[in-house]
Design a protein around this motif. Structure first.
Motif, short mmCIF file in Angstrom:
data_model
loop_
_atom_site.label_atom_id
_atom_site.label_comp_id
_atom_site.label_asym_id
_atom_site.label_seq_id
_atom_site.Cartn_x
_atom_site.Cartn_y
_atom_site.Cartn_z
N ALA A 286 50.22 -32.11 26.05
CA ALA A 286 51.49 -30.72 26.22
C ALA A 286 51.78 -30.00 27.39
CB ALA A 286 50.56 -29.85 25.13
N VAL A 287 52.86 -29.45 27.57
CA VAL A 287 53.67 -28.19 28.49
C VAL A 287 53.01 -26.94 27.63
CG1 VAL A 287 55.07 -27.92 30.03
CG2 VAL A 287 54.60 -30.50 29.08
N LEU A 288 54.22 -27.23 26.72
CA LEU A 288 54.06 -26.09 25.89
C LEU A 288 53.32 -26.05 24.20
CD1 LEU A 288 57.46 -24.80 26.34
CD2 LEU A 288 55.36 -23.61 27.22
N LYS A 289 52.86 -25.78 23.94
CA LYS A 289 51.49 -25.36 22.00
C LYS A 289 52.25 -24.86 21.13
CE LYS A 289 47.63 -26.62 25.36
NZ LYS A 289 46.39 -26.37 25.43
N PHE A 366 63.31 -23.65 21.72
CA PHE A 366 63.29 -23.86 22.98
C PHE A 366 62.37 -23.49 24.71
CE2 PHE A 366 64.18 -19.73 26.17
CZ PHE A 366 65.27 -20.79 27.27
N PRO A 367 62.70 -24.80 25.10
CA PRO A 367 62.05 -25.52 26.69
C PRO A 367 61.47 -24.59 27.30
CG PRO A 367 64.05 -26.94 26.56
CD PRO A 367 64.69 -25.42 25.35
N TYR A 368 61.73 -23.13 27.57
CA TYR A 368 61.76 -22.44 28.43
C TYR A 368 61.38 -21.32 27.61
CZ TYR A 368 64.14 -25.77 31.28
OH TYR A 368 65.25 -26.67 32.04
N LYS A 369 60.67 -20.91 26.65
CA LYS A 369 59.91 -19.71 26.10
C LYS A 369 59.60 -19.09 26.80
CE LYS A 369 57.54 -19.55 22.74
NZ LYS A 369 56.97 -19.21 21.20
N PRO A 370 58.79 -19.52 27.52
CA PRO A 370 57.52 -18.49 28.69
C PRO A 370 58.25 -18.15 29.37
CG PRO A 370 56.48 -21.26 28.20
CD PRO A 370 57.67 -21.01 27.55
N GLY A 608 60.89 -31.57 22.73
CA GLY A 608 60.42 -31.06 21.60
C GLY A 608 59.53 -32.23 20.81
N SER A 609 59.75 -31.26 19.62
CA SER A 609 59.00 -31.88 18.10
C SER A 609 58.72 -31.55 17.08
CB SER A 609 57.50 -32.51 18.97
OG SER A 609 56.67 -32.38 17.64
N VAL A 610 59.87 -32.15 16.25
CA VAL A 610 59.92 -31.63 14.63
C VAL A 610 58.78 -31.38 14.26
CG1 VAL A 610 61.50 -32.44 12.39
CG2 VAL A 610 62.96 -32.96 14.93
N GLN A 611 57.85 -32.52 14.50
CA GLN A 611 56.68 -33.28 13.73
C GLN A 611 55.76 -32.02 13.88
OE1 GLN A 611 55.18 -37.15 14.74
NE2 GLN A 611 55.82 -38.51 12.68
N SER A 612 55.68 -31.32 15.54
CA SER A 612 55.14 -29.72 15.56
C SER A 612 55.78 -29.02 15.98
CB SER A 612 54.42 -30.90 16.41
OG SER A 612 52.81 -31.46 15.79
N PRO A 613 56.19 -28.94 15.44
CA PRO A 613 57.27 -27.51 16.33
C PRO A 613 56.81 -26.25 16.97
CG PRO A 613 57.61 -27.41 13.70
CD PRO A 613 56.88 -28.53 14.18
N GLY A 614 57.44 -26.38 18.00
CA GLY A 614 56.86 -25.39 18.79
C GLY A 614 56.30 -26.18 20.28
N LEU A 615 55.89 -27.34 19.72
CA LEU A 615 55.10 -28.40 21.00
C LEU A 615 56.14 -29.24 21.76
CD1 LEU A 615 52.90 -30.31 21.73
CD2 LEU A 615 53.03 -31.52 20.68
N PHE A 616 56.03 -28.85 23.46
CA PHE A 616 56.43 -29.85 24.20
C PHE A 616 55.75 -30.65 25.27
CE2 PHE A 616 59.31 -26.93 22.69
CZ PHE A 616 61.21 -27.35 23.00
N THR A 617 56.46 -31.90 25.48
CA THR A 617 55.37 -32.81 25.90
C THR A 617 56.29 -33.27 27.73
OG1 THR A 617 55.96 -34.68 24.82
CG2 THR A 617 53.67 -33.07 24.66
N PHE A 618 55.79 -33.58 28.24
CA PHE A 618 56.13 -34.03 29.53
C PHE A 618 56.57 -35.91 29.09
CE2 PHE A 618 54.91 -31.25 32.77
CZ PHE A 618 56.36 -30.57 32.70
N THR A 619 58.18 -36.67 29.61
CA THR A 619 58.59 -37.47 29.25
C THR A 619 57.80 -38.13 31.24
OG1 THR A 619 60.39 -37.30 30.67
CG2 THR A 619 60.68 -37.07 28.23
N PRO A 620 58.05 -39.68 30.80
CA PRO A 620 58.22 -40.15 32.29
C PRO A 620 58.70 -39.84 33.50
CG PRO A 620 58.00 -41.85 30.41
CD PRO A 620 58.18 -40.47 29.67
#
Length: 737
Positions: A286-289, A366-370, A608-620
């Protein structure tokens, strides 16, 4: 009548309507009520072109539609015949077929297919990228697009841009390969059956007390949490906008905190039980939780907190009625959002809906919220009274623009024209184009060259005052409503607004060389001042500056030019790529490999994630290029500045992996990642950078941009002398004489 029975009845109605209307869509143009006029159910889009029924040329039957260009084609005009159909069919892909015959076309011709949802256009194709022109007898063409489950309208037609004449005939539409007459009707979501507040929320409010502000802040967060977390809302079982309108007056009533807790508990319980899951996201990736600590701090009471805990851990699908992720990319698709274009601006419920809708989109997707770098929850509380008390269109739209500005994203702005905002900032413009050079607004070009002499301004003039207002005061006022990822970009976006007014003249104090003078500068409407006149302004995409130095301008580049361009570049010792533009075609996997000896990683994303709103993870990580012993071995200089935005920045990241490359200029617009459109009540069109874009080592690009190896900025003296100092520096680095 029960909700299920209503659904069943509406489903039967839609099915019968589909069958009935297939015969009336007039896709063969045969139903013509008045000769020469357009066929029934067809309309003209665009202006300046002749678009009529014709019986002299047809593929079949008795008639076709003729589109003919005028002798004098004005900028921005085109010819288009179009028809709109209801999107009441079930399926995943739509295809439009049609026959075209054309003569002496210089420009482009093609079919047009556009799919709209409640929020606006979802998919669009007009075949312009194919560059179809010349002369051609009757030929069938085809367009295929994804057919979204949240589509509401289907627009079909044909388009002529440029010179020539075109005949159109015999359209056909297919859903998943089936003719429209055989396509099954779509079962509507229950949310569409709720009509109670179609005329407005009916909610009014006077000046808010601190307690009311707290209540509305907590309600806005709770409403958004349930919107994106409760499976019943995700299924489209409830019109969630209207549920807000139902709960608002109850929460704002003069009742005890205990009674408010009871009302909220009852509201949530009505949505039904949820099935929880023990599945948790992998925190290591997780990059953002998700940040949901506030659920236990809002004072909802233990019973409500227990309900919210179960909803937080509910089992959710990977797509919902209001949110999905774009296939293949992963940026959020905010679907089924009503634009409420005819809303009353005195409607406080609608205004609060605009705030709550936008705030929660940023909160969860929003992936850049921080990088907002402020307490986003505190921002909601700050803006609640601004939206609640904004009792007219201008105040509401200014509050929205101020909120959008706080997100600090160059992709976030108000896209569509707004007469109220135009009146606030000024509906008339000077013909002069300003840029900030050495932190001062300088005349660097003109939007309309024929009006340049009338303006009294000259390139290189430094603006010091406008209508008696000092430069610093103007900037301070304007920045509040000027979005952008960094200050250089915000100043670029602010510059056109400095010379706006609703009067016929501006009084401007300028400095020209060593002299200071006052000018009365005329201003014009946007029909005379095209603010995009200098966009991607170059005469060609490629030329040799010197026999051994090649110059490439991606703003005019086409991948089809590569076979001619590459042999010429190969003969040179140096290549300048001028990325002070927006690439006209995607170059990352076509031109970039020519610069690389092997495949090289240049980017990775967060989604982001629809199943876990607010979660962002890195792709390869993503690579471009391949083993290539014949790669370009000369020196490369890449020029960037604040006009280098989005795809231009992404392309620059790919180019930056080349050996012997030097990046010069200044920090770019610092907004990378596919745009996710957003629509807010009042038909306010905006958007955000929808995915996070990072270097392979995890370094940020948002708000940072492409940082040059050698910083070079224009100077006032250089502008006044008509020099391109960045290009001069690029030539110098390549060692040319």
């Amino acid at each position: 009548m029960s909700r299920k029975l209503l659904l069943h009845i509406l489903f039967l109605i839609c099915t019968s309507v589909a069958a009935q209307q297939n015969a009336d869509f007039n896709l063969d143009f045969e139903n013509v009520k008045t000769p020469q006029k357009l066929p029934a159910n067809w309309m003209q889009w665009g202006t300046g072109y002749q678009v009529i029924t014709d019986s002299s040329h047809k593929f079949e039957g008795a008639r076709s539609v003729l589109m003919k260009a005028p002798e004098d084609i004005k900028p921005g005009t085109f010819g288009c015949v179009a028809s709109t159909l209801p999107a009441i069919y079930e399926g995943s892909e739509i295809e439009l077929k049609g026959y075209l015959k054309f003569e002496n076309v210089v420009g482009s011709v093609g079919l047009m297919l556009r799919i709209d949802g409640n929020s606006g256009p979802l998919q669009f194709e007009n075949m312009q990228s194919q560059g179809i022109q010349g002369t051609q007898d009757w030929t069938q063409y085809s367009i295929k697009l994804p057919y979204s489950s949240n589509a509401t309208k289907i627009h079909v037609g044909a388009l002529l841009v440029g010179k020539g004449v075109v005949w159109v005939d015999h359209f056909e539409i297919f859903i998943d390969g089936k003719p429209l007459a055989q396509a099954p009707g779509r079962k509507p979501a229950a949310a569409l059956l709720d009509k109670e507040f179609d005329g407005g929320s009916g909610f009014t409010i006077s000046k808010l007390s601190p307690t009311q502000i707290d209540d509305l802040t907590n309600l806005g967060m709770l409403w958004g949490f349930l919107k994106y977390h409760h499976p019943a809302v995700a299924n489209g079982d409830y019109n969630w906008d209207y549920e807000l309108f139902r709960i608002l007056p109850k929460i704002m009533a003069n009742i005890s905190a205990t009674e408010k807790q009871r009302i909220i508990h009852q509201w949530i319980t009505k949505l039904g039980p949820v099935k929880t899951t023990s599945k948790q996201f992998d925190e290591s990736t997780a990059v953002l939780k998700p940040q949901l600590d506030w659920l236990k701090k809002a004072g909802f009471g233990k019973e409500v907190e227990t309900l919210l805990d179960s909803i937080q851990h509910a089992s959710r699908k990977d797509t919902g009625y209001y949110i999905a992720l774009q296939s293949g990319v992963g940026n959020p698709d905010f679907q089924n959002e009503n634009a409420y274009g005819q809303m009353s601006y005195q409607d406080a419920g609608m205004r609060l809906l605009g705030l709550f809708r936008y705030w929660n989109m940023i909160e969860y997707f929003f992936p850049y919220k921080p990088l907002i770098k402020e307490d986003w929850h505190a921002a909601l509380r700050e803006f609640v009274p601004k939206f609640a008390e904004a009792g007219d269109e201008t105040s509401y739209k200014l509050a929205t623009l101020e909120l959008i500005t706080r997100v600090k994203d160059t992709h976030a702005n108000v896209y569509n024209q707004s007469p109220s905002l135009d009146k606030y900032f000024g509906s008339r413009y000077s013909a002069a184009q300003l840029s900030f050079v050495e932190n001062k607004p300088i005349v660097t070009d003109f939007f309309n060259a024929s009006l340049s002499k009338q303006s009294g301004l000259e390139i290189g003039d430094v603006i010091e005052e406008v209508n008696g207002k000092k430069l610093g005061d103007i900037i301070k006022t304007q920045l509040r409503y000027t979005p952008g990822s960094n200050m250089s970009t915000r100043l670029k976006n602010l510059a056109p607004n400095m010379l706006r007014t609703n009067d016929s003249l501006l009084t401007i104090r300028i400095k020209r060389g060593t002299k200071t003078m006052n000018l009365k500068v005329p201003v014009y409407g946007q029909e005379q001042v095209n603010l995009y006149a200098n966009y991607n302004k170059k005469d060609t995409c490629f030329k040799l500056l010197q026999p051994d130095i090649a110059y490439l301008f991606p703003g005019k580049y086409k991948n089809s030019y590569l076979p001619k361009i590459l042999p010429e570049i190969s003969k040179t010792k140096g290549l300048i790529i001028d990325m002070r533009c927006y690439p006209s075609e995607f170059m990352v996997f076509t031109f970039a490999p020519y610069l690389l000896p092997e495949a090289r990683a240049f980017v990775k994303f967060t989604t982001g994630s629809v199943q876990s709103p607010g979660l962002f993870t890195f792709t390869p990580v993503l690579r471009t290029g391949a083993n290539n012993p014949d790669y370009y071995k000369g020196k490369v200089v890449l020029i960037v500045n604040e006009t280098t935005l989005s795809q231009a920045e992404y392309t620059s990241m790919a180019f930056s992996t080349a050996p012997n490359i030097t990046i010069i200029g200044s920090t770019t617009a610092a907004a990378d990642g596919n745009v996710s459109p957003i629509v807010l009540p009042g038909n306010i069109r905006t958007g955000i950078s929808g995915i996070g874009v990072y270097y392979p080592d995890g370094r940020e690009t948002q708000q940072v941009g492409i940082v040059p190896n050698v910083e070079v900025k224009p100077t006032i003296a250089g502008i006044q002398a008509g020099r391109d100092e960045l290009l001069e520096k690029a030539v110098q680095i390549l060692g040319a004489k």
